[in-house]
Motif scaffolding. Structure first.
Motif, short mmCIF file in Angstrom:
data_model
loop_
_atom_site.label_atom_id
_atom_site.label_comp_id
_atom_site.label_asym_id
_atom_site.label_seq_id
_atom_site.Cartn_x
_atom_site.Cartn_y
_atom_site.Cartn_z
N ASP A 89 0.82 -1.21 0.00
CA ASP A 89 0.00 0.00 0.00
C ASP A 89 0.86 1.27 0.00
O ASP A 89 0.46 2.29 -0.56
N PHE A 90 2.02 1.19 0.65
CA PHE A 90 2.95 2.31 0.71
C PHE A 90 4.32 1.75 1.07
O PHE A 90 4.45 0.56 1.36
N GLU A 91 5.34 2.58 1.06
CA GLU A 91 6.69 2.12 1.35
C GLU A 91 6.78 1.57 2.78
O GLU A 91 6.28 2.17 3.72
N ASP A 92 7.38 0.40 2.92
CA ASP A 92 7.55 -0.27 4.21
C ASP A 92 6.22 -0.61 4.86
O ASP A 92 6.10 -0.64 6.10
N ALA A 93 5.20 -0.88 4.04
CA ALA A 93 3.90 -1.29 4.58
C ALA A 93 3.95 -2.77 4.98
O ALA A 93 4.68 -3.56 4.38
N ARG A 94 3.18 -3.11 5.98
CA ARG A 94 3.04 -4.48 6.43
C ARG A 94 1.56 -4.80 6.66
O ARG A 94 0.79 -3.92 7.02
N TYR A 95 1.19 -6.06 6.42
CA TYR A 95 -0.15 -6.49 6.84
C TYR A 95 0.04 -7.40 8.04
O TYR A 95 0.86 -8.33 8.01
N VAL A 96 -0.71 -7.11 9.09
CA VAL A 96 -0.53 -7.85 10.34
C VAL A 96 -1.85 -8.47 10.79
O VAL A 96 -2.93 -7.94 10.54
N ILE A 97 -1.72 -9.60 11.44
CA ILE A 97 -2.85 -10.31 12.03
C ILE A 97 -2.55 -10.52 13.51
O ILE A 97 -1.44 -10.93 13.88
N HIS A 98 -3.53 -10.24 14.35
CA HIS A 98 -3.42 -10.52 15.78
C HIS A 98 -4.31 -11.70 16.13
O HIS A 98 -5.46 -11.77 15.68
N GLY A 99 -3.78 -12.63 16.92
CA GLY A 99 -4.56 -13.78 17.34
C GLY A 99 -4.28 -14.16 18.77
O GLY A 99 -3.14 -14.06 19.24
N MET A 100 -5.33 -14.57 19.48
CA MET A 100 -5.18 -15.02 20.87
C MET A 100 -4.85 -16.51 20.89
O MET A 100 -5.46 -17.30 20.17
N LEU A 101 -3.87 -16.88 21.72
CA LEU A 101 -3.47 -18.28 21.85
C LEU A 101 -4.34 -18.97 22.90
O LEU A 101 -4.36 -18.56 24.06
N VAL A 102 -5.04 -20.01 22.47
CA VAL A 102 -5.88 -20.79 23.39
C VAL A 102 -5.29 -22.20 23.48
O VAL A 102 -5.30 -22.94 22.48
N PRO A 103 -4.77 -22.61 24.65
CA PRO A 103 -4.17 -23.95 24.77
C PRO A 103 -5.21 -25.05 24.56
O PRO A 103 -6.35 -24.93 25.01
N VAL A 104 -4.81 -26.11 23.87
CA VAL A 104 -5.67 -27.27 23.67
C VAL A 104 -5.01 -28.50 24.28
O VAL A 104 -3.90 -28.41 24.82
N GLY A 105 -5.67 -29.63 24.18
CA GLY A 105 -5.21 -30.82 24.89
C GLY A 105 -4.24 -31.69 24.12
O GLY A 105 -4.35 -32.92 24.15
N SER A 106 -3.30 -31.05 23.40
CA SER A 106 -2.30 -31.82 22.67
C SER A 106 -1.00 -31.05 22.60
O SER A 106 -0.96 -29.84 22.81
N ALA A 107 0.06 -31.78 22.32
CA ALA A 107 1.37 -31.20 22.02
C ALA A 107 1.90 -31.90 20.78
O ALA A 107 1.82 -33.14 20.69
#
Length: 271
Positions: A242-260
């Motif tokens: 969109d312009f010089e040095d533009a970035r698109y960012v996404i914010h997300g909340m981390l929700v722990p689940v029952g696996s690793a």
């Protein structure tokens, strides 16, 4: 004399054309090699989790608690770390190209030009901000990836500017050897590379609450959720045009689940 000049001009134009075509061909070939490498990596080190439910639209457990839901894929982190010890996780978004290992290097430059395996690559790798503490321990962890013109790496993040795309992809996944998380997406927008968006907070605070409120207010889409300052978050970042040095960012909340690593019952038990 005039004919000779015309021939020289024609040959020069033809040379420029051939050089341009060769450059485009080389770029496309590099894209192909990078995509194939990551596709082969996903095929070798990941698999769909047996019986994993489709959680594309669910919100998951309360922040801070570990739910019974498990990640939809499994990841062989032992195998990945045998290739490169910088591997810290795997990020996955169903029905998009986002299905990649996440690395953490010694700086924020190396993985701009090297794949997850450390080999030279125009596509680079998906990597964690070096100032963040390991283990996604901070209140918000920044993860970077290139916006490739063929749609690979983090190019799909820019699609969140559309409300419909968000509604079809409200959840991503972050898998680690110790704990898997749902990423509940709640904000996406264009920012500058030097924006206050890239602040890092170690833990909950009034300042962090204000930050969450601010970034949600910038969002291109409307998400039906209220950020919880006690939870942990990721900020996903890619280039925008969109312009010089533009970035698109996404914010997300981390929700722990029952696996690793996609393995049920392993959350919090593996080192």
């Amino acid at each position: 004399m005039g004919k000779w000049i015309r021939r020289v001009v024609v040959l020069a134009v033809a040379g420029v054309f051939l050089y341009s075509m060769a450059s485009i061909g080389m770029t496309l070939y590099r894209y192909y090699i990078s995509d194939k490498s990551y596709d082969d990596t996903a095929e070798q080190f990941t698999a769909l989790a047996t019986g994993a439910e489709d959680a594309a639209g669910e919100r998951g457990s309360a922040p801070g608690s570990v739910g019974t839901e498990t990640a939809p894929i499994r990841v062989d982190f032992d195998g990945l770390r045998a290739v490169n010890g910088d591997i810290v996780g795997w990020i996955y978004c169903q029905d998009t190209p986002i299905n990649y290992p996440v690395v953490r290097g010694e700086d924020n430059e190396f993985y701009l030009h090297h794949g997850f395996d450390g080999a030279d690559s125009n596509s680079g790798a998906i990597f964690m901000e070096v100032q963040n503490r390991p283990g996604f321990a901070d209140a918000n962890t920044v993860i970077y990836g290139h916006h490739m013109k063929n749609g690979s790496m983090f190019a799909a993040l820019a699609e969140y500017a559309d409300q419909t795309f968000y509604e079809e992809h409200p959840v991503m996944w972050l898998l680690t050897p110790e704990q898997d998380y749902k990423i509940i997406v709640f904000s996406g927008y264009t920012a500058s590379a030097g924006s206050d968006t890239y602040q890092i907070f170690e833990g909950a605070s009034g300042e962090f609450d204000e930050y969450l409120e601010t970034v949600q207010g910038r969002s291109d889409f409307t998400a039906d959720m209220e950020p919880d300052g006690a939870a942990k978050y990721v900020l996903l970042s890619t280039c925008a045009y969109d312009f010089e040095d533009a970035r698109y960012v996404i914010h997300g909340m981390l929700v722990p689940v029952g696996s690793a690593a996609g393995v049920p019952g392993e959350a919090g038990q593996r080192g």
